[in-house]
Design a protein around this motif. Structure first.
Motif, short mmCIF file in Angstrom:
data_model
loop_
_atom_site.label_atom_id
_atom_site.label_comp_id
_atom_site.label_asym_id
_atom_site.label_seq_id
_atom_site.Cartn_x
_atom_site.Cartn_y
_atom_site.Cartn_z
N HIS A 48 60.07 -73.58 -43.83
CA HIS A 48 60.57 -72.20 -43.90
C HIS A 48 59.60 -71.27 -44.60
O HIS A 48 59.36 -70.15 -44.17
CB HIS A 48 61.93 -72.15 -44.57
CG HIS A 48 62.52 -70.78 -44.53
ND1 HIS A 48 62.92 -70.19 -43.35
CD2 HIS A 48 62.73 -69.84 -45.49
CE1 HIS A 48 63.38 -68.97 -43.59
NE2 HIS A 48 63.26 -68.74 -44.88
N CYS A 72 66.11 -70.90 -42.03
CA CYS A 72 66.63 -69.96 -43.04
C CYS A 72 67.76 -70.61 -43.84
O CYS A 72 68.60 -71.31 -43.29
CB CYS A 72 67.14 -68.71 -42.31
SG CYS A 72 68.27 -67.69 -43.28
N TYR A 73 67.75 -70.36 -45.15
CA TYR A 73 68.76 -71.00 -46.00
C TYR A 73 70.18 -70.64 -45.55
O TYR A 73 71.07 -71.46 -45.59
CB TYR A 73 68.58 -70.57 -47.46
CG TYR A 73 67.31 -71.07 -48.11
CD1 TYR A 73 66.22 -71.48 -47.36
CD2 TYR A 73 67.21 -71.11 -49.50
CE1 TYR A 73 65.06 -71.92 -47.97
CE2 TYR A 73 66.06 -71.55 -50.12
CZ TYR A 73 64.99 -71.95 -49.35
OH TYR A 73 63.85 -72.39 -49.95
N CYS A 113 64.60 -62.76 -47.85
CA CYS A 113 64.44 -64.22 -47.71
C CYS A 113 64.27 -64.88 -49.08
O CYS A 113 63.59 -64.36 -49.95
CB CYS A 113 63.21 -64.46 -46.84
SG CYS A 113 62.62 -66.15 -46.84
N HIS A 161 71.75 -61.46 -48.18
CA HIS A 161 71.01 -62.14 -47.12
C HIS A 161 71.89 -62.55 -45.94
O HIS A 161 71.51 -62.40 -44.79
CB HIS A 161 70.29 -63.36 -47.69
CG HIS A 161 69.25 -63.91 -46.78
ND1 HIS A 161 68.20 -63.17 -46.31
CD2 HIS A 161 69.11 -65.14 -46.21
CE1 HIS A 161 67.45 -63.90 -45.50
NE2 HIS A 161 67.98 -65.10 -45.42
#
Ligand code: FES
Length: 272
Positions: A154, A113-114, A205, A239
């Protein structure tokens, strides 16, 4: 014409070196606080989750059909038959988590995940620990080589996470149960709250946002995707918060199910 200095060896993209400042950093604020709190928070969560996953117990409340997300779907031979909504297809060895089909994908989804990347690059790897604070490492190759090039997975992990969110939703629906038939208690609210937050996190996301509205030249020609992209974009700015909130709701849901299953207290029932 202007002449630029030659690129510095060892810096990606031919970037030039930083100014010759003797101090390690000129920041005087508490820049170390965010990485520190991240190490403590993520470390505590990973420890709790690991213990619970390998406990192989207290994951199912027979009376109300509550199943913790850490054991969903329960697919090993050691699963309680009523809790195994999708069959018991794997051996019941201690080393195999009861949700072995989904946990690796969830782990991949969160690891790549970023936001979590930013969090653990900064806090665990000090690469760098904060803006305007030097990297803890001498060399930097970014995400261009193994193993970090794997972060590109991802976008695929996102599809798996969508399926897993559907499974968690199904668990929450099945949990409207009591020995008399339909039932509703505090456990249902906790399970539902967790599922809503999981959807919010999954849909917020960055890959989802790209799937919704990326590579389009004209939003006007794709009104449905534009609408979806608008909604996802609104969630996307939250997020980071959703990443932490879902860690909280997952742990709370698991703890509540464990507590009921271990008879520490009773569920607060509204219907039956
Ligand atoms: Fe965080 Fe995709 S960017 S889940």
């Amino acid at each position: 014409t202007t002449r630029s200095a030659p690129p510095m060896a060892g810096l990606p993209g031919g970037a030039r070196s930083r100014a010759a400042i003797a101090a390690k950093t000129l920041r005087t604020d508490r820049w170390w606080f965010a990485p520190l709190i991240t190490v403590v928070g993520l470390g505590a969560w990973i420890t709790y989750a690991t213990v619970r996953v390998f406990m192989h117990d207290f994951y199912w409340v027979e009376e109300y059909h509550y199943l913790t997300p850490f054991y969903s779907p329960c697919v090993t031979e050691s699963c309680i038959p009523e809790a195994a909504h999708f069959g018991r297809i794997l051996p019941g060895w201690w080393i195999i988590p009861d949700a072995a089909l989904t946990l690796p994908f969830l782990l991949l989804f969160r690891l790549t995940c970023y936001y979590y990347r930013k969090a653990y690059y900064r806090s665990f790897w000090l690469s760098p620990p904060a803006c305007a604070v030097p990297d803890g490492h001498k060399t930097y190759s970014g995400e261009t080589r193994f193993p970090l090039v794997g972060q590109n997975l991802h976008r695929y992990a996102f599809y798996a996470a969508m399926i897993i969110s559907l499974i968690n939703t199904w668990d929450a629906i099945l949990a409207f149960h009591s020995p008399e038939g339909f039932g509703f208690g505090l456990g249902n609210l906790i399970l539902l709250g967790n599922v809503v937050m999981l959807w919010a996190y999954t849909l917020s996301c960055h890959s989802c946002r790209h799937i919704a509205g990326g590579r389009l030249k004209h939003f006007s020609k794709h009104p449905v995707r534009y609408r979806f992209w608008t909604v996802v974009s609104k969630l996307n700015v939250r997020h980071m918060q959703l990443a932490w909130i879902t860690l909280g709701t997952l742990a709370l849901t698991d703890f509540y199910v464990m507590a009921l299953s271990a008879d520490w207290f009773n569920d607060l029932r509204f219907i039956n």
